[in-house]
Design a protein around this motif. Sequence first.
Motif, PDB file in Angstrom:
ATOM      1  N   ARG A 168       1.464  14.373 -13.502  1.00 14.93           N
ATOM      2  CA  ARG A 168       0.298  14.944 -14.197  1.00 14.93           C
ATOM      3  C   ARG A 168       0.179  16.447 -13.941  1.00 14.93           C
ATOM      4  O   ARG A 168      -0.177  17.209 -14.837  1.00 14.93           O
ATOM      5  CB  ARG A 168      -0.972  14.226 -13.742  1.00 14.93           C
ATOM      6  N   GLU A 169       0.471  16.863 -12.722  1.00 15.73           N
ATOM      7  CA  GLU A 169       0.438  18.293 -12.413  1.00 15.73           C
ATOM      8  C   GLU A 169       1.486  19.046 -13.226  1.00 15.73           C
ATOM      9  O   GLU A 169       1.220  20.128 -13.743  1.00 15.73           O
ATOM     10  CB  GLU A 169       0.651  18.522 -10.915  1.00 15.73           C
ATOM     11  N   ALA A 170       2.681  18.445 -13.342  1.00 12.42           N
ATOM     12  CA  ALA A 170       3.739  19.071 -14.136  1.00 12.42           C
ATOM     13  C   ALA A 170       3.334  19.126 -15.605  1.00 12.42           C
ATOM     14  O   ALA A 170       3.550  20.143 -16.289  1.00 12.42           O
ATOM     15  CB  ALA A 170       5.048  18.305 -13.974  1.00 12.42           C
ATOM     16  N   ALA A 171       2.734  18.041 -16.111  1.00 11.51           N
ATOM     17  CA  ALA A 171       2.281  18.009 -17.511  1.00 11.51           C
ATOM     18  C   ALA A 171       1.182  19.042 -17.732  1.00 11.51           C
ATOM     19  O   ALA A 171       1.156  19.725 -18.772  1.00 11.51           O
ATOM     20  CB  ALA A 171       1.789  16.615 -17.879  1.00 11.51           C
ATOM     21  N   ALA A 229       0.837  -1.206   0.000  1.00 12.51           N
ATOM     22  CA  ALA A 229       0.000   0.000   0.000  1.00 12.51           C
ATOM     23  C   ALA A 229       0.874   1.260   0.000  1.00 12.51           C
ATOM     24  O   ALA A 229       0.571   2.228  -0.703  1.00 12.51           O
ATOM     25  CB  ALA A 229      -0.935  -0.002   1.205  1.00 12.51           C
ATOM     26  N   GLU A 230       1.944   1.245   0.775  1.00 12.25           N
ATOM     27  CA  GLU A 230       2.863   2.387   0.795  1.00 12.25           C
ATOM     28  C   GLU A 230       3.499   2.599  -0.575  1.00 12.25           C
ATOM     29  O   GLU A 230       3.610   3.729  -1.048  1.00 12.25           O
ATOM     30  CB  GLU A 230       3.957   2.170   1.853  1.00 12.25           C
ATOM     31  N   ASP A 231       3.917   1.486  -1.204  1.00 10.04           N
ATOM     32  CA  ASP A 231       4.525   1.580  -2.535  1.00 10.04           C
ATOM     33  C   ASP A 231       3.529   2.130  -3.552  1.00 10.04           C
ATOM     34  O   ASP A 231       3.874   2.982  -4.378  1.00 10.04           O
ATOM     35  CB  ASP A 231       5.027   0.203  -2.998  1.00 10.04           C
ATOM     36  N   ASP A 256       3.644  10.037  -7.171  1.00 10.39           N
ATOM     37  CA  ASP A 256       4.547  10.368  -8.280  1.00 10.39           C
ATOM     38  C   ASP A 256       3.758  10.635  -9.558  1.00 10.39           C
ATOM     39  O   ASP A 256       4.047  11.602 -10.288  1.00 10.39           O
ATOM     40  CB  ASP A 256       5.552   9.234  -8.522  1.00 10.39           C
ATOM     41  N   ALA A 257       2.772   9.783  -9.830  1.00  7.62           N
ATOM     42  CA  ALA A 257       1.954   9.964 -11.028  1.00  7.62           C
ATOM     43  C   ALA A 257       1.173  11.274 -10.948  1.00  7.62           C
ATOM     44  O   ALA A 257       1.046  12.004 -11.943  1.00  7.62           O
ATOM     45  CB  ALA A 257       0.994   8.788 -11.202  1.00  7.62           C
TER      46      ALA A 257
END
Length: 111
Positions: free
Chosen positions: A74-77, A60-62, A69-70
Amino acid sequence: ERDKAVHDKIDCWCGKTKEAAKEQIEILDSRMKELESSLSIKKSRIETLTAEIDSSGKEAEDKKASLDDAGAAREAALAAFIQEKKELEAALASIRRAVGVLRASAFVGAP
């Protein structure tokens, strides 16, 4: 004679009591073995479930880290898209103005 009768009764009672106690001990020993076996099985199950819980927690942590990260990607994109959209809109506006100027100068210089 009387003592012998009392003695025989006591021997009989002791014998019956002793046999009953032996039977109860055997029953309780058997039950104790069953409980020890059951306890061992349950301890093993607890260890297995604890390991599964630990593994699931790590998984769950992973997955949360991957999701974070995704989300950041997406925010950066999205930010890059918005910036590119602004630049393209500004370029399109400049082209429209240039076309307007060219049209205007074509009519001004026309004979």
